[in-house]
Design a protein around this motif. Structure first.
Motif, PDB file in Angstrom:
ATOM      1  N   SER A 490     110.346  47.794  56.692  1.00 57.91           N
ATOM      2  CA  SER A 490     110.046  47.007  57.880  1.00 57.91           C
ATOM      3  C   SER A 490     111.036  47.276  59.013  1.00 57.91           C
ATOM      4  O   SER A 490     110.744  47.049  60.168  1.00 57.91           O
ATOM      5  N   LEU A 491     112.205  47.797  58.695  1.00 59.91           N
ATOM      6  CA  LEU A 491     113.216  47.977  59.730  1.00 59.91           C
ATOM      7  C   LEU A 491     112.807  48.958  60.838  1.00 59.91           C
ATOM      8  O   LEU A 491     112.808  48.609  62.011  1.00 59.91           O
ATOM      9  N   PRO A 492     112.428  50.176  60.475  1.00 60.03           N
ATOM     10  CA  PRO A 492     112.020  51.117  61.528  1.00 60.03           C
ATOM     11  C   PRO A 492     110.774  50.652  62.262  1.00 60.03           C
ATOM     12  O   PRO A 492     110.599  50.931  63.453  1.00 60.03           O
ATOM     13  N   LEU A 493     109.929  49.915  61.548  1.00 58.01           N
ATOM     14  CA  LEU A 493     108.724  49.407  62.181  1.00 58.01           C
ATOM     15  C   LEU A 493     109.118  48.497  63.330  1.00 58.01           C
ATOM     16  O   LEU A 493     108.587  48.572  64.438  1.00 58.01           O
ATOM     17  N   LYS A 494     110.102  47.634  63.029  1.00 57.44           N
ATOM     18  CA  LYS A 494     110.587  46.738  64.059  1.00 57.44           C
ATOM     19  C   LYS A 494     111.201  47.570  65.188  1.00 57.44           C
ATOM     20  O   LYS A 494     110.932  47.337  66.371  1.00 57.44           O
ATOM     21  N   ALA A 495     111.965  48.566  64.808  1.00 63.96           N
ATOM     22  CA  ALA A 495     112.582  49.422  65.817  1.00 63.96           C
ATOM     23  C   ALA A 495     111.523  50.055  66.712  1.00 63.96           C
ATOM     24  O   ALA A 495     111.666  50.095  67.930  1.00 63.96           O
ATOM     25  N   ALA A 496     110.436  50.513  66.111  1.00 67.43           N
ATOM     26  CA  ALA A 496     109.380  51.154  66.883  1.00 67.43           C
ATOM     27  C   ALA A 496     108.725  50.148  67.832  1.00 67.43           C
ATOM     28  O   ALA A 496     108.439  50.461  68.992  1.00 67.43           O
ATOM     29  N   THR A 497     108.502  48.935  67.333  1.00 65.40           N
ATOM     30  CA  THR A 497     107.881  47.900  68.158  1.00 65.40           C
ATOM     31  C   THR A 497     108.771  47.550  69.343  1.00 65.40           C
ATOM     32  O   THR A 497     108.327  47.507  70.494  1.00 65.40           O
ATOM     33  N   VAL A 498     110.056  47.307  69.033  1.00 65.67           N
ATOM     34  CA  VAL A 498     111.001  46.971  70.091  1.00 65.67           C
ATOM     35  C   VAL A 498     111.093  48.120  71.095  1.00 65.67           C
ATOM     36  O   VAL A 498     111.101  47.923  72.303  1.00 65.67           O
ATOM     37  N   GLU A 499     111.115  49.326  70.554  1.00 69.47           N
ATOM     38  CA  GLU A 499     111.262  50.503  71.399  1.00 69.47           C
ATOM     39  C   GLU A 499     110.059  50.684  72.327  1.00 69.47           C
ATOM     40  O   GLU A 499     110.220  51.051  73.491  1.00 69.47           O
ATOM     41  N   ALA A 500     108.877  50.428  71.796  1.00 69.84           N
ATOM     42  CA  ALA A 500     107.681  50.555  72.627  1.00 69.84           C
ATOM     43  C   ALA A 500     107.805  49.640  73.843  1.00 69.84           C
ATOM     44  O   ALA A 500     107.530  50.045  74.980  1.00 69.84           O
ATOM     45  N   ASP A 501     108.268  48.414  73.622  1.00 73.24           N
ATOM     46  CA  ASP A 501     108.458  47.463  74.723  1.00 73.24           C
ATOM     47  C   ASP A 501     109.526  47.941  75.695  1.00 73.24           C
ATOM     48  O   ASP A 501     109.356  47.916  76.904  1.00 73.24           O
ATOM     49  N   ARG A 502     110.652  48.352  75.104  1.00 66.66           N
ATOM     50  CA  ARG A 502     111.781  48.764  75.925  1.00 66.66           C
ATOM     51  C   ARG A 502     111.387  49.944  76.821  1.00 66.66           C
ATOM     52  O   ARG A 502     111.659  49.955  78.020  1.00 66.66           O
ATOM     53  N   LEU A 503     110.704  50.923  76.227  1.00 64.27           N
ATOM     54  CA  LEU A 503     110.317  52.104  77.004  1.00 64.27           C
ATOM     55  C   LEU A 503     109.375  51.726  78.136  1.00 64.27           C
ATOM     56  O   LEU A 503     109.510  52.189  79.264  1.00 64.27           O
ATOM     57  N   ALA A 504     108.425  50.843  77.809  1.00 69.19           N
ATOM     58  CA  ALA A 504     107.443  50.439  78.817  1.00 69.19           C
ATOM     59  C   ALA A 504     108.142  49.736  79.979  1.00 69.19           C
ATOM     60  O   ALA A 504     107.714  49.825  81.126  1.00 69.19           O
ATOM     61  N   ASN A 505     109.246  49.033  79.679  1.00 65.68           N
ATOM     62  CA  ASN A 505     109.949  48.299  80.729  1.00 65.68           C
ATOM     63  C   ASN A 505     111.020  49.115  81.433  1.00 65.68           C
ATOM     64  O   ASN A 505     111.339  48.870  82.579  1.00 65.68           O
ATOM     65  N   GLU A 506     111.612  50.058  80.717  1.00 67.92           N
ATOM     66  CA  GLU A 506     112.726  50.790  81.320  1.00 67.92           C
ATOM     67  C   GLU A 506     112.374  52.232  81.654  1.00 67.92           C
ATOM     68  O   GLU A 506     111.785  52.520  82.690  1.00 67.92           O
ATOM     69  N   HIS A 507     112.677  53.121  80.707  1.00 66.51           N
ATOM     70  CA  HIS A 507     112.578  54.556  80.991  1.00 66.51           C
ATOM     71  C   HIS A 507     111.189  55.011  81.396  1.00 66.51           C
ATOM     72  O   HIS A 507     111.024  55.911  82.199  1.00 66.51           O
ATOM     73  N   LEU A 508     110.159  54.421  80.785  1.00 64.50           N
ATOM     74  CA  LEU A 508     108.818  54.906  81.065  1.00 64.50           C
ATOM     75  C   LEU A 508     107.986  53.827  81.752  1.00 64.50           C
ATOM     76  O   LEU A 508     106.836  53.579  81.402  1.00 64.50           O
ATOM     77  N   SER A 509     108.617  53.170  82.734  1.00 57.97           N
ATOM     78  CA  SER A 509     107.909  52.059  83.373  1.00 57.97           C
ATOM     79  C   SER A 509     106.674  52.548  84.135  1.00 57.97           C
ATOM     80  O   SER A 509     105.799  51.775  84.491  1.00 57.97           O
ATOM     81  N   ASN A 510     106.609  53.864  84.354  1.00 63.93           N
ATOM     82  CA  ASN A 510     105.426  54.406  85.032  1.00 63.93           C
ATOM     83  C   ASN A 510     104.260  54.650  84.074  1.00 63.93           C
ATOM     84  O   ASN A 510     103.192  55.071  84.485  1.00 63.93           O
ATOM     85  N   ALA A 511     104.508  54.415  82.769  1.00 62.87           N
ATOM     86  CA  ALA A 511     103.514  54.849  81.782  1.00 62.87           C
ATOM     87  C   ALA A 511     102.861  53.694  81.044  1.00 62.87           C
ATOM     88  O   ALA A 511     103.422  52.618  80.931  1.00 62.87           O
ATOM     89  N   LYS A 512     101.664  53.950  80.554  1.00 64.20           N
ATOM     90  CA  LYS A 512     101.058  53.009  79.611  1.00 64.20           C
ATOM     91  C   LYS A 512     101.441  53.479  78.217  1.00 64.20           C
ATOM     92  O   LYS A 512     101.118  54.581  77.805  1.00 64.20           O
ATOM     93  N   VAL A 513     102.159  52.594  77.510  1.00 64.16           N
ATOM     94  CA  VAL A 513     102.716  52.977  76.217  1.00 64.16           C
ATOM     95  C   VAL A 513     101.982  52.248  75.091  1.00 64.16           C
ATOM     96  O   VAL A 513     101.853  51.027  75.118  1.00 64.16           O
ATOM     97  N   GLY A 514     101.506  52.973  74.125  1.00 73.59           N
ATOM     98  CA  GLY A 514     100.833  52.375  72.976  1.00 73.59           C
ATOM     99  C   GLY A 514     101.697  52.474  71.728  1.00 73.59           C
ATOM    100  O   GLY A 514     102.667  53.218  71.689  1.00 73.59           O
ATOM    101  N   LEU A 515     101.343  51.720  70.710  1.00 71.40           N
ATOM    102  CA  LEU A 515     102.107  51.707  69.466  1.00 71.40           C
ATOM    103  C   LEU A 515     101.173  51.986  68.292  1.00 71.40           C
ATOM    104  O   LEU A 515     100.093  51.397  68.187  1.00 71.40           O
ATOM    105  N   LEU A 516     101.601  52.869  67.430  1.00 70.19           N
ATOM    106  CA  LEU A 516     100.790  53.208  66.259  1.00 70.19           C
ATOM    107  C   LEU A 516     101.678  53.212  65.024  1.00 70.19           C
ATOM    108  O   LEU A 516     102.696  53.896  64.996  1.00 70.19           O
ATOM    109  N   HIS A 517     101.320  52.422  64.024  1.00 71.92           N
ATOM    110  CA  HIS A 517     102.092  52.484  62.786  1.00 71.92           C
ATOM    111  C   HIS A 517     101.211  52.282  61.572  1.00 71.92           C
ATOM    112  O   HIS A 517     100.079  51.816  61.674  1.00 71.92           O
ATOM    113  N   GLY A 518     101.776  52.633  60.435  1.00 70.20           N
ATOM    114  CA  GLY A 518     101.004  52.680  59.204  1.00 70.20           C
ATOM    115  C   GLY A 518     100.457  51.344  58.732  1.00 70.20           C
ATOM    116  O   GLY A 518      99.501  51.296  57.971  1.00 70.20           O
TER     117      GLY A 518
END
Ligand code: ADP
Ligand code: MG
Length: 693
Positions: A490-518
């Protein structure tokens, strides 16, 4: 001491073992006395012979054992020198180390050490500069050895150390090595200049010289290769004796029709593979062919071609894929290629509703469905075919041998085509498949741009994200992958979820970011994949569910977080998701690892996009088990042989096995009796499994 042991006795009866340790031995795969003796050292530690100081000669490398006296340190921090004397009762030698201040913590006066280095003489005084050193336990180790000593290091566990194993084996090896029989015919022993088997076994455990180690390892490795090749080749020829498959000929008309359906011209490599497949399909021997190619080389098109040949011959085709994402991708492609044709395609996966499933199962049974694509759901008992003629396994490393067999059992001797995701180095392919029935696509579809791969260390991260963001602004798409060793983690999953949000708000604020996990529901996954494929999403943050097979040509950026946590082949697979169109693609390996080994590994990837080369390196670094997944794939494990180093020996063994079998295919003649016995002993259980498609 005389031992009343035979090779087949349980290991528990060996002196020094007993019931408790016997359990620990089982963990190492050792049950009998024979297993124990065949538990060979994986390497040796050398204790060089020592020379009394009075006998040392100028200019020669020597190992001295003695006591340290007059230990001094002088000089500044950068230009520092440690001096000492070594005395051994026969003389004394001056020692000096430069720039090694840490030694002051390790050495002290009165300590007994073993030093190795080149002797120089200055003003009648023997001197050693920067010698290699080792402390010696006065109570345990022999202080001086008058011969080089090769100490075996055994594969061990925490309950059973190498030293314990050594003591047990050394104690019995002189008596028991004699019990082993020679199973290689004498003319072969002579021709290949093999050392006697008993002697090889004895010396492998108790070498006197380095030559002993090499000669005995060579012999034991040859034995392993020869037996493996005999198993591979007899299994192969047995498979080729099976008849009863329906021939599926590919006529000119069929060929024309299929080619018209594909949106591109096939590459020469694809054509060659197709030709080999068609030759197999036209026979009444069930095809069992492996299709190997680097990622992105276009295996799917070849598989589609084969499927359509089967359908043209009124047979059903089952395509097994490891994930639902891949199933829906295959389905989409097939549907697009076959629009307005009479070919009926459907799929079977966990996400179907109960009534959809019932209908599909019924249509498979009645023969209405021609091509069925599915996940493991295809293997279930309730799946019955009207007439299954061809089985295709995509990404074979994700499936076990038993699963493949379960699917082929649903037809009457169907033909099988296996697509491998990992390019298997030649040496390994040869061991596994005896070099037969494998098609290799060596070229790539035209117009591919090489992928630029860069290692992104902590300092470079911000710049890297700016680059990703620019690429996205120009209309391209990116994957951002998080390591997930186990889907339930569950740890990396959380990391991926948090990261998707962070990227959408910071580095990739110009992008639509989706999340895909197992752990998403299959329908959710398909929907996210569809949005990414259509371009609605610019970036996809994913756990490694996208590792295999996913094909979105507009995606040109692959960011891999914590890249050091993956194996090379896996990274190459991930990178294979990009570089599929005609635009330049970039792979960014994020890693803050300071470990030189990790960095060296990642650099291999930065320098090469050749999957075969990378697999070869991966094999060297991690061994075949890691490279191909697990043992369930029937990879033989060798104790002395090393398929990366001993390729020449492997080729000899392959030729010798072929020669033996040419004259005596069932190993019936008396000269081969022991060989036959040994072959059965080692391969009886796995033989039938290694070759079923
Ligand atoms: P893999 O071997 O990794 O399974 P795919 O079958 O997914 O590769 O093919 C990779 C990409 O190359 C796909 O987008 C596919 O449509 C395209 N492709 C395959 N063969 C050709 C060809 N002969 N010419 C042009 N594009 C091709
Ligand atoms: Mg594929």
């Amino acid at each position: 001491m005389t031992l009343n042991l035979t090779l087949t006795d349980a290991v528990q009866f060996v002196p020094g073992v007993g019931p408790g340790r016997a359990k620990a031995f089982v963990k190492l795969g050792i049950k009998t006395v024979e297993d124990l003796i065949e538990h060979f050292p994986s390497r040796y530690d050398l204790t060089p012979k020592s020379t009394p100081i009075e006998d040392i000669e100028e200019g020669k490398v020597a190992t001295l054992v003695g006591e340290i006296t007059r230990l001094r340190s002088r000089g500044s921090l950068t230009k520092q020198r440690i001096t000492a004397n070594l005395v051994d009762g026969t003389g004394s030698c001056r020692i000096q180390w430069f720039n090694s201040p840490y030694l002051l913590d390790k050495l002290h006066e009165g300590q007994v050490v073993r030093l190795t280095g080149k002797i120089i003489v200055v003003e009648d005084q023997a001197k050693l500069t920067n010698p290699a050193w080792q402390t010696v336990d006065e109570n345990q180790d022999a202080l001086r050895v008058d011969q080089d000593k090769w100490n075996p290091v055994y594969p061990a566990t925490s309950q059973l150390t190498s030293a314990q194993i050594e003591r047990i084996i050394v104690n019995i090896i002189d008596d028991l090595a004699k019990l082993f029989v020679e199973f290689i015919p004498p003319d072969l022993v002579e021709r290949r200049k093999l050392t006697d088997r008993r002697l090889a076994i004895l010396r492998f455990h108790k070498p006197r010289t380095q030559e002993d180690v090499e000669i005995s390892r060579h012999r034991i490795a040859y034995d392993e290769f020869l037996l493996c090749q005999l198993a591979v080749q007899t299994g192969r020829s047995r498979a080729h004796q099976i008849r009863g498959a329906t021939p599926l000929p590919c006529t000119k008309t069929i060929d024309d029709r299929i080619r018209k359906r594909l949106p591109f011209k096939l590459t020469p490599g694809q054509d060659k593979a197709i030709e080999e497949i068609c030759t197999d399909l036209a026979r009444d021997i069930p095809m069992s062919r492996l299709l190997q190619a680097d990622v992105g080389a276009g295996k799917t098109a070849v598989a589609v071609y084969a499927s359509l040949v089967a359908v043209a011959n009124r047979k059903q085709v089952a395509i097994l894929a490891p994930t639902e994402v891949l199933v829906s991708q295959h389905l989409q492609k097939l549907t697009a290629y076959l629009s307005e044709s009479r070919v009926n395609i459907s799929y079977l996966a966990g996400s179907l509703t109960k009534s959809q499933r019932t209908t599909t199962l019924q249509k498979i049974r009645s023969g209405e469905i021609d091509i069925i694509v599915g996940t493991h759901a295809l293997i279930q008992q309730n799946v019955d075919f009207q007439d299954l003629g061809l089985v295709i396994i995509d990404e074979q490393h994700k499936f076990g041998v038993a699963q493949r067999a379960a699917l082929t059992a649903k037809g009457r001797r169907p033909h099988t085509l296996i697509l491998t995701a990992t390019p298997i180095p030649r040496s390994l392919a040869m061991t596994l498949f005896g070099d037969l029935d494998a098609s290799i696509i060596e070229d790539a579809p035209p117009g591919r741009q090489p992928i630029v791969t860069t290692l992104v260390t902590e300092e470079l991260e911000t710049r890297a994200w700016t680059f990703v963001s620019k690429l996205i602004a120009s209309g391209q798409q990116a994957y951002i992958v998080y390591p997930l060793v186990d889907e339930s983690e569950s740890l990396p999953l959380k990391a991926a979820t948090v990261e998707a949000d962070r990227l959408a708000n910071e580095h990739l604020s110009n992008a639509k970011v989706g999340l895909l996990h197992g752990r998403m529901k299959p329908a959710e996954k398909s929907q996210i994949m569809a949005s990414f494929r259509s371009g609605d999403l610019n970036a996809l943050v994913a756990t490694t569910v996208i590792e295999v097979g996913v094909d979105v040509p507009n995606a040109t950026m692959m960011v891999i977080q914590h890249a050091e946590r993956y194996g090379l082949s896996q990274l190459h697979q991930l990178r294979g998701r990009i570089g599929r169109g005609d635009q330049k693609s970039y792979c960014l390996l994020f890693s803050d690892s300071k470990n030189p080994k990790s960095i060296e590994r990642l650099n291999i990837l930065c320098e090469s996009t050749d999957g075969f080369h990378i697999a070869e390196q991966d094999l060297l670094m991690r061994g075949p088990g890691e490279l191909l997944g697990t043992r369930q794939h029937g990879i033989p494990t060798f104790k002395a042989a090393d398929i990366t180093r001993d390729i020449h020996l492997l080729q000899q063994a392959r030729d010798d096995a072929a020669e033996i079998l040419r004259d005596d295919p069932d190993l019936k003649i008396s000269q081969h009796r022991e060989l036959n016995r040994e072959l059965k002993r080692r391969y009886a259980a796995s033989q039938s499994l290694m070759f079923t498609g």
